[in-house]
Design an enzyme around this catalytic site. Structure first.
Site, PDB file in Angstrom:
ATOM      1  N   LYS A  39    -164.109-106.138  56.445  1.00  0.00           N
ATOM      2  CA  LYS A  39    -164.534-105.334  55.288  1.00  0.00           C
ATOM      3  C   LYS A  39    -163.608-105.602  54.100  1.00  0.00           C
ATOM      4  O   LYS A  39    -162.513-106.163  54.288  1.00  0.00           O
ATOM      5  CB  LYS A  39    -164.518-103.844  55.673  1.00  0.00           C
ATOM      6  N   ARG A 135    -164.064 -87.787  60.141  1.00  0.00           N
ATOM      7  CA  ARG A 135    -164.616 -88.543  59.016  1.00  0.00           C
ATOM      8  C   ARG A 135    -166.136 -88.599  59.123  1.00  0.00           C
ATOM      9  O   ARG A 135    -166.828 -87.951  58.360  1.00  0.00           O
ATOM     10  CB  ARG A 135    -163.983 -89.940  58.978  1.00  0.00           C
ATOM     11  N   HIS A 167    -163.341 -93.717  66.372  1.00  0.00           N
ATOM     12  CA  HIS A 167    -162.201 -94.270  65.628  1.00  0.00           C
ATOM     13  C   HIS A 167    -160.988 -93.368  65.815  1.00  0.00           C
ATOM     14  O   HIS A 167    -161.091 -92.153  65.687  1.00  0.00           O
ATOM     15  CB  HIS A 167    -162.568 -94.378  64.143  1.00  0.00           C
ATOM     16  N   ARG A 226    -161.760-103.765  67.747  1.00  0.00           N
ATOM     17  CA  ARG A 226    -162.048-103.911  66.317  1.00  0.00           C
ATOM     18  C   ARG A 226    -160.743-104.202  65.592  1.00  0.00           C
ATOM     19  O   ARG A 226    -160.073-103.317  65.070  1.00  0.00           O
ATOM     20  CB  ARG A 226    -162.699-102.634  65.767  1.00  0.00           C
ATOM     21  N   TYR A 270    -142.165-102.378  28.168  1.00  0.00           N
ATOM     22  CA  TYR A 270    -142.694-101.134  27.603  1.00  0.00           C
ATOM     23  C   TYR A 270    -141.819 -99.937  27.962  1.00  0.00           C
ATOM     24  O   TYR A 270    -141.289 -99.848  29.073  1.00  0.00           O
ATOM     25  CB  TYR A 270    -144.092-100.864  28.166  1.00  0.00           C
ATOM     26  N   CYS A 317    -146.071-105.129  33.450  1.00  0.00           N
ATOM     27  CA  CYS A 317    -147.143-105.089  32.448  1.00  0.00           C
ATOM     28  C   CYS A 317    -148.467-105.506  33.089  1.00  0.00           C
ATOM     29  O   CYS A 317    -148.525-105.793  34.277  1.00  0.00           O
ATOM     30  CB  CYS A 317    -146.824-106.034  31.291  1.00  0.00           C
ATOM     31  N   ASP A 319    -150.234-108.269  32.694  1.00  0.00           N
ATOM     32  CA  ASP A 319    -150.341-109.675  33.076  1.00  0.00           C
ATOM     33  C   ASP A 319    -148.996-110.350  33.323  1.00  0.00           C
ATOM     34  O   ASP A 319    -148.957-111.528  33.666  1.00  0.00           O
ATOM     35  CB  ASP A 319    -151.048-110.463  31.961  1.00  0.00           C
TER      36      ASP A 319
END
Ligand SMILES: *Cc1c(COP(=O)(O)O)cnc(C)c1O
Length: 378
Positions: A39, A135, A167, A226, A270, A317, A319
């Site tokens: 997933k 759940r 689960h 799993r 920053y 930051c 990037d």
């Protein structure tokens, strides 16, 4: 790699993935098959290459995903594998579930009825039982009552029930209370299965092992294990060791774009949260929070440069980020640095990064963003 991509990238080792699969198979009993949990784009590693490798090269025939889009993607990469959707599919899409020969996790009688109403073809399913995760799934006080509801569901026209599963909530803990809790969860589903068998309902599958259970409480009675996080070589819980041979398969790299010397009193990034208290060498690195490298690592995270740990200074930051490379005098623009992975004797794992800012390795690898190309190596 295309030169313009040499900014921030993730290297995923399919060779290590194959080794991890061997280790996981060796943990399992002969009657248990690995169901690879892929997933969330194979936990951020890229589902296409991971699924193709697992299916074609490792012989894995069971896959689990969270939703229909992921299931349809996996169907392309593993045309004849069994694919289980663990999460919710809106009933109006029941037709697609059948068309792609996918197995749906079914959480209630009501949901089962809604699915079959929306499909002319039979819906294959595994019934989810909530034994303590709180759940999704059938919730009953006793296994006998649970078996009653499942027996009734088996009569629904157009529903093909092939298994039941549950689960675990705390299989990654060795606290005695937690172990007892998991024991109870396991007994509940096995008792339900056995009661059904006594009534002549023999289901092909009963499964409850996740990665933690596969590592710490492997059971020959689970027909599938799993395996999610251990496929990718990370820990279900950082405080417990994982079996020898499991190695992280993703490394995260970026490059130094700029190096400078700063004076005492100079500010970095920053908010001016970092002020140099001495002369320092500062390098700027081409990765930021838009790449999934969390801003919570500001002034905390460490990065390997020429095999040495260098601390992030100031805020991460979008990037870019800055690091103190005073201890690496030959650090230069264009050098490759390692944010996750090994350099020489040192290694920064996703699990370690996670613990620095209070999350789990799962979230770190799932969070590496789409902007970061995944490069597949052996
Ligand atoms: C995600 C998930 C798993 C895999 O969990 P790991 O801890 O990564 O092994 C197994 N079963 C279900 C129902 C899940 O949602």
């Amino acid at each position: 790699m295309k030169p313009y991509l040499k900014r921030a990238w993730a290297e995923v080792s399919l060779g290590r993935l194959k080794k991890n699969v061997e280790v996981i198979k060796s943990l399992n009993s002969p009657g248990t098959e690995v169901m690879a949990v892929v997933k969330a784009d194979a936990y951020g590693h890229g589902d296409e290459h991971i699924v193709r490798c697992l299916n074609a090269e490792c012989g894995i025939n069971y896959f689990a995903v969270s939703n229909l889009d992921e299931a349809i993607a996996v169907r392309k990469f593993a045309p004849v594998a069994e694919i289980l959707i663990l999460g919710y599919t809106p009933p109006e899409y029941a037709h697609e579930i059948a068309m792609y020969n996918i197995i749906q996790g079914v959480v209630s009688t009501e949901y089962a009825n809604a699915l079959v109403k929306n499909s002319k073809e039979p819906i294959r399913c595994h019934i989810k039982i909530d034994t303590g995760m709180g759940r999704i799934g059938l919730k009953h006080d006793t296994p006998a009552q649970c078996a009653d509801e499942i027996a009734e569901m088996m009569k629904i026209d157009g529903l093909s029930v092939e298994g039941i599963y549950t689960h675990f909530a705390v299989a990654d803990s060795d606290d005695p209370d937690d172990v007892a809790y998991t024991d109870k969860q396991q007994s509940f589903i096995l008792d339900t299965y056995d009661i059904l068998s006594e009534r002549g309902i023999c289901l092909k599958h009963v499964h409850f092992m996740n990665s933690a259970a596969a590592c710490y409480r492997n059971s020959p009675r689970s027909t599938l294990s799993r395996a999610g996080i251990i496929l990718y070589g990370l820990h279900p819980d950082i405080s417990l060791d994982i079996p020898q041979g499991l190695e992280p398969i993703m490394e995260l790299k970026a490059v130094i774009s700029h190096v400078k010397t700063v004076n005492p009193g100079d500010c970095i990034s920053y908010g001016r949260t970092f002020v140099a208290d001495r002369e320092m060498r500062i390098a700027t690195v081409t990765i930021g929070y838009a790449d999934g490298y969390s801003r919570l690592l500001s002034s905390k995270g460490e990065i390997l440069v020429h095999g040495k740990r260098c601390r992030i200074v100031g805020r991460v930051c979008m990037d870019q980020l800055m690091i103190d490379v005073s201890c690496v005098p030959d650090a230069a623009s264009g050098d490759i640095v390692t944010l996750i992975g090994r350099e020489g004797d040192d290694c920064i794992t996703a699990d370690e990064l996670a613990s620095v800012y209070g999350t789990i390795g799962y979230e770190v690898v799932c969070g590496i963003s789409k902007r970061v190309p995944r490069i597949y190596i052996d």
